[in-house]
Motif scaffolding. Structure first.
Motif, PDB file in Angstrom:
ATOM      1  N   VAL A 257      49.082  31.179  -9.092  1.00  0.00           N
ATOM      2  CA  VAL A 257      49.270  30.044  -8.189  1.00  0.00           C
ATOM      3  C   VAL A 257      50.773  29.883  -8.024  1.00  0.00           C
ATOM      4  O   VAL A 257      51.439  29.294  -8.870  1.00  0.00           O
ATOM      5  CB  VAL A 257      48.658  28.745  -8.740  1.00  0.00           C
ATOM      6  CG1 VAL A 257      48.860  27.604  -7.748  1.00  0.00           C
ATOM      7  CG2 VAL A 257      47.179  28.926  -9.036  1.00  0.00           C
ATOM      8  N   HIS A 258      51.287  30.493  -6.971  1.00  0.00           N
ATOM      9  CA  HIS A 258      52.724  30.424  -6.740  1.00  0.00           C
ATOM     10  C   HIS A 258      52.999  29.348  -5.701  1.00  0.00           C
ATOM     11  O   HIS A 258      52.981  29.599  -4.492  1.00  0.00           O
ATOM     12  CB  HIS A 258      53.242  31.785  -6.274  1.00  0.00           C
ATOM     13  CG  HIS A 258      53.217  32.843  -7.340  1.00  0.00           C
ATOM     14  ND1 HIS A 258      53.410  32.562  -8.677  1.00  0.00           N
ATOM     15  CD2 HIS A 258      53.036  34.176  -7.277  1.00  0.00           C
ATOM     16  CE1 HIS A 258      53.344  33.675  -9.386  1.00  0.00           C
ATOM     17  NE2 HIS A 258      53.103  34.673  -8.557  1.00  0.00           N
ATOM     18  N   LEU A 259      53.256  28.136  -6.194  1.00  0.00           N
ATOM     19  CA  LEU A 259      53.388  26.991  -5.292  1.00  0.00           C
ATOM     20  C   LEU A 259      54.526  27.163  -4.294  1.00  0.00           C
ATOM     21  O   LEU A 259      54.367  26.852  -3.118  1.00  0.00           O
ATOM     22  CB  LEU A 259      53.576  25.711  -6.096  1.00  0.00           C
ATOM     23  CG  LEU A 259      52.357  25.293  -6.920  1.00  0.00           C
ATOM     24  CD1 LEU A 259      52.652  24.030  -7.695  1.00  0.00           C
ATOM     25  CD2 LEU A 259      51.139  25.089  -6.013  1.00  0.00           C
ATOM     26  N   SER A 260      55.663  27.663  -4.755  1.00  0.00           N
ATOM     27  CA  SER A 260      56.785  27.761  -3.820  1.00  0.00           C
ATOM     28  C   SER A 260      56.484  28.776  -2.724  1.00  0.00           C
ATOM     29  O   SER A 260      56.897  28.607  -1.582  1.00  0.00           O
ATOM     30  CB  SER A 260      58.078  28.100  -4.551  1.00  0.00           C
ATOM     31  OG  SER A 260      57.908  29.275  -5.295  1.00  0.00           O
ATOM     32  N   GLU A 261      55.713  29.802  -3.052  1.00  0.00           N
ATOM     33  CA  GLU A 261      55.372  30.782  -2.023  1.00  0.00           C
ATOM     34  C   GLU A 261      54.402  30.192  -1.006  1.00  0.00           C
ATOM     35  O   GLU A 261      54.466  30.504   0.187  1.00  0.00           O
ATOM     36  CB  GLU A 261      54.811  32.056  -2.676  1.00  0.00           C
ATOM     37  CG  GLU A 261      55.833  32.655  -3.632  1.00  0.00           C
ATOM     38  CD  GLU A 261      55.495  34.038  -4.171  1.00  0.00           C
ATOM     39  OE1 GLU A 261      54.451  34.604  -3.801  1.00  0.00           O
ATOM     40  OE2 GLU A 261      56.297  34.543  -4.977  1.00  0.00           O
ATOM     41  N   SER A 262      53.528  29.339  -1.498  1.00  0.00           N
ATOM     42  CA  SER A 262      52.613  28.648  -0.593  1.00  0.00           C
ATOM     43  C   SER A 262      53.380  27.757   0.378  1.00  0.00           C
ATOM     44  O   SER A 262      53.111  27.734   1.586  1.00  0.00           O
ATOM     45  CB  SER A 262      51.632  27.824  -1.431  1.00  0.00           C
ATOM     46  OG  SER A 262      50.965  26.871  -0.659  1.00  0.00           O
ATOM     47  N   LEU A 263      54.370  27.068  -0.152  1.00  0.00           N
ATOM     48  CA  LEU A 263      55.195  26.187   0.689  1.00  0.00           C
ATOM     49  C   LEU A 263      55.997  26.989   1.713  1.00  0.00           C
ATOM     50  O   LEU A 263      56.178  26.565   2.854  1.00  0.00           O
ATOM     51  CB  LEU A 263      56.125  25.375  -0.222  1.00  0.00           C
ATOM     52  CG  LEU A 263      56.822  24.137   0.328  1.00  0.00           C
ATOM     53  CD1 LEU A 263      55.882  23.252   1.114  1.00  0.00           C
ATOM     54  CD2 LEU A 263      57.474  23.361  -0.816  1.00  0.00           C
ATOM     55  N   MET A 264      56.435  28.176   1.322  1.00  0.00           N
ATOM     56  CA  MET A 264      57.179  29.033   2.259  1.00  0.00           C
ATOM     57  C   MET A 264      56.304  29.491   3.418  1.00  0.00           C
ATOM     58  O   MET A 264      56.751  29.602   4.544  1.00  0.00           O
ATOM     59  CB  MET A 264      57.732  30.255   1.524  1.00  0.00           C
ATOM     60  CG  MET A 264      58.904  29.931   0.612  1.00  0.00           C
ATOM     61  SD  MET A 264      59.504  31.435  -0.187  1.00  0.00           S
ATOM     62  CE  MET A 264      60.420  30.724  -1.564  1.00  0.00           C
ATOM     63  N   LYS A 265      55.047  29.763   3.117  1.00  0.00           N
ATOM     64  CA  LYS A 265      54.118  30.144   4.188  1.00  0.00           C
ATOM     65  C   LYS A 265      53.989  29.003   5.191  1.00  0.00           C
ATOM     66  O   LYS A 265      54.012  29.231   6.407  1.00  0.00           O
ATOM     67  CB  LYS A 265      52.731  30.472   3.610  1.00  0.00           C
ATOM     68  CG  LYS A 265      52.541  31.910   3.269  1.00  0.00           C
ATOM     69  CD  LYS A 265      51.066  32.223   3.014  1.00  0.00           C
ATOM     70  CE  LYS A 265      50.686  31.947   1.577  1.00  0.00           C
ATOM     71  NZ  LYS A 265      49.234  32.162   1.331  1.00  0.00           N
ATOM     72  N   LEU A 266      53.851  27.800   4.658  1.00  0.00           N
ATOM     73  CA  LEU A 266      53.769  26.632   5.542  1.00  0.00           C
ATOM     74  C   LEU A 266      55.033  26.529   6.390  1.00  0.00           C
ATOM     75  O   LEU A 266      54.972  26.312   7.603  1.00  0.00           O
ATOM     76  CB  LEU A 266      53.574  25.360   4.711  1.00  0.00           C
ATOM     77  CG  LEU A 266      53.518  24.041   5.484  1.00  0.00           C
ATOM     78  CD1 LEU A 266      52.429  24.058   6.538  1.00  0.00           C
ATOM     79  CD2 LEU A 266      53.317  22.867   4.523  1.00  0.00           C
ATOM     80  N   SER A 267      56.156  26.706   5.747  1.00  0.00           N
ATOM     81  CA  SER A 267      57.437  26.651   6.447  1.00  0.00           C
ATOM     82  C   SER A 267      57.488  27.675   7.577  1.00  0.00           C
ATOM     83  O   SER A 267      57.886  27.366   8.703  1.00  0.00           O
ATOM     84  CB  SER A 267      58.561  26.909   5.448  1.00  0.00           C
ATOM     85  OG  SER A 267      59.791  27.080   6.107  1.00  0.00           O
ATOM     86  N   TYR A 268      57.062  28.910   7.278  1.00  0.00           N
ATOM     87  CA  TYR A 268      57.031  29.929   8.321  1.00  0.00           C
ATOM     88  C   TYR A 268      56.188  29.488   9.505  1.00  0.00           C
ATOM     89  O   TYR A 268      56.600  29.572  10.654  1.00  0.00           O
ATOM     90  CB  TYR A 268      56.471  31.257   7.774  1.00  0.00           C
ATOM     91  CG  TYR A 268      56.256  32.269   8.878  1.00  0.00           C
ATOM     92  CD1 TYR A 268      57.283  33.106   9.284  1.00  0.00           C
ATOM     93  CD2 TYR A 268      55.032  32.361   9.539  1.00  0.00           C
ATOM     94  CE1 TYR A 268      57.116  34.007  10.319  1.00  0.00           C
ATOM     95  CE2 TYR A 268      54.853  33.256  10.580  1.00  0.00           C
ATOM     96  CZ  TYR A 268      55.892  34.071  10.961  1.00  0.00           C
ATOM     97  OH  TYR A 268      55.711  34.948  11.991  1.00  0.00           O
ATOM     98  N   ASN A 269      55.012  29.001   9.207  1.00  0.00           N
ATOM     99  CA  ASN A 269      54.091  28.628  10.286  1.00  0.00           C
ATOM    100  C   ASN A 269      54.601  27.447  11.106  1.00  0.00           C
ATOM    101  O   ASN A 269      54.330  27.356  12.297  1.00  0.00           O
ATOM    102  CB  ASN A 269      52.705  28.329   9.715  1.00  0.00           C
ATOM    103  CG  ASN A 269      51.987  29.600   9.292  1.00  0.00           C
ATOM    104  OD1 ASN A 269      52.053  30.625   9.971  1.00  0.00           O
ATOM    105  ND2 ASN A 269      51.333  29.550   8.148  1.00  0.00           N
ATOM    106  N   LEU A 270      55.338  26.574  10.480  1.00  0.00           N
ATOM    107  CA  LEU A 270      55.954  25.480  11.229  1.00  0.00           C
ATOM    108  C   LEU A 270      57.085  25.996  12.100  1.00  0.00           C
ATOM    109  O   LEU A 270      57.229  25.607  13.253  1.00  0.00           O
ATOM    110  CB  LEU A 270      56.516  24.424  10.272  1.00  0.00           C
ATOM    111  CG  LEU A 270      55.500  23.559   9.552  1.00  0.00           C
ATOM    112  CD1 LEU A 270      56.165  22.744   8.469  1.00  0.00           C
ATOM    113  CD2 LEU A 270      54.767  22.664  10.536  1.00  0.00           C
TER     114      LEU A 270
END
Lengths: 217, 217
Positions: free
Chosen positions: B197-210
């Motif tokens: 569970v890599h939380l920061s990587e999950s947040l980066m994906k969200l950032s990309y999509n935004l």
DNA sequence: TAGATTGTTAATCGATTAACAATC
DNA sequence: TAGATTGTTAATCGATTAACAATC
């Protein structure tokens, strides 16, 4: 040759989900003072194929140089830009329970430009409590808070009951994306981004993989 | 006709990662008192194709009935069994920081059979602290604790520094799987399961999509 | 029986890997 | 230049979707 990744469209989600991992490895290599790396070396390190690395990167442009490889620092920064880490994001956190507070206290997100500006909870008993300098506010204040601050991401760390309704309210207030820890699928318009972190589902996957071992080979 | 999923081999990880979501929807339907559902109805609800649902389920056996569909309660329980939720898992939590404590306080895991038996931390100042009835112990006690208790999963909520080394130690003590929240890839033998569970990587994906939204269309 | 819906095979689509010409 | 390694096309592999015979 540099691609214009701002216009990049239709990049598959499989590729996107690998980018943060490239970013992590390149950041570590950069910290170690490594200047250049070939797709072959990187593939050995990351346990993926060199082909995949080159294919993935070339979705966004040619970042390497034949006969040389990739400049670590440059590629690290470029992937950071692709991921949007050069931009600041203002977040609000909805739900100041254990998980919400843990996320609020996690400093590393801030280093990457994700700044929690407000924390909201429906539980009166913690209103006014200060977490890392941020006061916990009642849910009723979300609308005015969002009008006054430039919030684009909402972190949902609330129980699944009510999460869908809260999400819809946030959409009407102009939120752009959700980092959703609630155990439901939000039902928001297509132009709103949702990144789910379903912890219990992750644990179930682990459970499955452990279980196989017993019955199987 | 019933498949013997205990012998199921080589089920693709794409299928596995969809099972917990089926399980969640079926659980909700069951709670609502729905008795039967067709793949078509479920597909509408879950926003996937009916074909995919039937294909996924048929990896493990035929749980439905032509002309009728699927019995909700039965299918719910069967998927639970496939995921190994009928078995108990004893966990230890390594790292009693904010995230570790949040996970320890989360009651729902226990309901699904994931029981935290021990909590360990290298920080002396919190040794002896009690979290949901469990005393935080020093790292040195992990080995004897694992010998005395039937631990199969370690939850790693420690900083990335040292996580790889701690993981290797745990493997030598006989751990079966990791739920890894540390921002590193563990380097453990193939027979050890790791769910990241890599939380920061999950947040980066969200950032990309935004971010896409701005430059793109 | 007739209608509905599964289980399963076949067709399509997409993602990964291999190969190699281009080029630094 | 010769060697190395990319960018990119072609081949393979796997996953998803469509179709339909089987059957409740």
């Amino acid at each position: 040759m540099r691609g214009n990744y701002l216009e990049a469209k239709g990049i598959s989600s499989a590729v996107i989900s690998r980018l943060p991992r490239y970013y992590r490895y390149l950041g570590e290599l950069n910290d170690e003072g490594v200047e250049r790396i070939s797709s072959k070396e990187l593939s050995r390190l990351m346990k993926v194929t060199a082909s995949q690395i080159r294919q993935d990167l070339n979705n966004f442009g040619g970042f390497g140089q034949q006969g040389y490889g990739y400049n670590v620092k440059y590629l690290y920064e470029e992937i950071g830009n692709i991921l949007g880490l050069d931009k600041k994001h203002n977040l609000i956190l909805i739900g100041a329970g254990n998980l919400g507070q843990a996320l609020a206290n996690y400093v590393n997100f801030e280093k990457r430009g994700f700044i929690i500006r407000g924390i909201f909870d429906c539980n009166k008993s913690i209103h006014g409590k200060v977490i890392r300098g941020i006061t916990v506010r009642p849910m009723e204040e979300i609308e005015s808070f969002m009008a006054d601050n430039d919030i684009d991401i909402a972190v949902l760390t609330i129980p699944k009951t009510g999460a869908v309704e809260v999400a819809n309210r946030l959409v009407s207030y102009g939120i752009k994306g959700f980092w959703n820890f609630a155990h439901v699928d939000l039902n928001v318009p297509d132009h709103i981004e949702v990144e789910n972190v379903h912890l219990s589902e992750s644990l179930m996957k682990l459970s499955y993989n452990l279980g196989c071992r017993k019955g199987g080979k």
